[in-house]
Design an enzyme around this catalytic site. Structure first.
Site, PDB file in Angstrom:
ATOM      1  N   CYS A  47       0.851  -1.186   0.000  1.00 49.36           N
ATOM      2  CA  CYS A  47       0.000   0.000   0.000  1.00 49.36           C
ATOM      3  C   CYS A  47       0.889   1.240   0.000  1.00 49.36           C
ATOM      4  O   CYS A  47       2.013   1.207   0.489  1.00 49.36           O
ATOM      5  CB  CYS A  47      -0.865  -0.040   1.272  1.00 49.36           C
ATOM      6  SG  CYS A  47      -1.884   1.415   1.568  1.00 49.36           S
ATOM      7  N   GLY A  48       0.381   2.329  -0.516  1.00 45.94           N
ATOM      8  CA  GLY A  48       1.121   3.576  -0.450  1.00 45.94           C
ATOM      9  C   GLY A  48       1.387   4.026   0.976  1.00 45.94           C
ATOM     10  O   GLY A  48       2.313   4.797   1.224  1.00 45.94           O
TER      11      GLY A  48
END
Length: 173
Positions: A47-48
């Site tokens: 995930c970012g």
């Protein structure tokens, strides 16, 4: 937060009373954290926001001796960003971020399959008034020493943001 809510005729059970599995198998005995402050975070490896693992680990290192722990709860419900097996998740967290805090089994945090832990957590609103479904990976819930949820933080809120640190320190005072 005062303990008025816990003095009602039927006090809410603590989220720490809810059974959940450990990442590496067996039960994650959340009862061992009774009397401690616990930051519950739904986590993901792809995930970012995944770099938040570093801040979570620094919180763990800073406050563990004072009765605090981060509890990572892997979830693959947001664009498949936690696809790995338990072994892959553990290896990634250890090798990439040096994670030492406990991790649970991978669970669902929203929908019909929502784990009972999250059924208990999602009713608590954050400072902006959001309650209900988890919005994304890395949403954070602080459980106080009394076993009740005392704060909720949006996914983009960094683990070492002033409001998170202040809430943790208040629980450890």
């Amino acid at each position: 937060m005062t303990s008025d809510a816990t003095q009602s005729a039927t006090p809410s059970p603590s989220p720490l009373d809810i059974p959940i599995g450990a990442l590496q198998g067996g039960a994650a005995d959340l009862g061992q954290y009774a009397g401690k402050a616990v930051l519950v975070v739904n986590v993901a490896s792809k995930c970012g926001l995944t770099p938040q693992y570093a801040g979570l680990e620094r919180l763990q290192a800073t406050y563990a001796e004072r009765g605090f722990t981060v509890l990572g709860v892997p979830c693959n419900q947001f664009m498949g960003q936690e696809p790995g097996s338990a072994e892959e998740i553990a290896e990634f967290c250890s090798a990439t971020y040096g994670v030492t805090f406990p991790m649970t089994e991978k669970v669902e945090v929203n929908g019909e399959g929502r784990h009972p832990l999250y059924q208990r957590l999602v009713g608590f609103a954050d400072a902006e008034g959001h309650s209900g479904d988890i919005r994304w990976n890395f949403e954070k819930f602080l459980i106080g020493r009394d076993g009740q949820v005392v704060a909720r933080f949006a996914p983009a809120t960094e683990p070492e943001a002033p409001e998170v640190v202040a809430a943790v320190e208040e629980q450890l005072a």
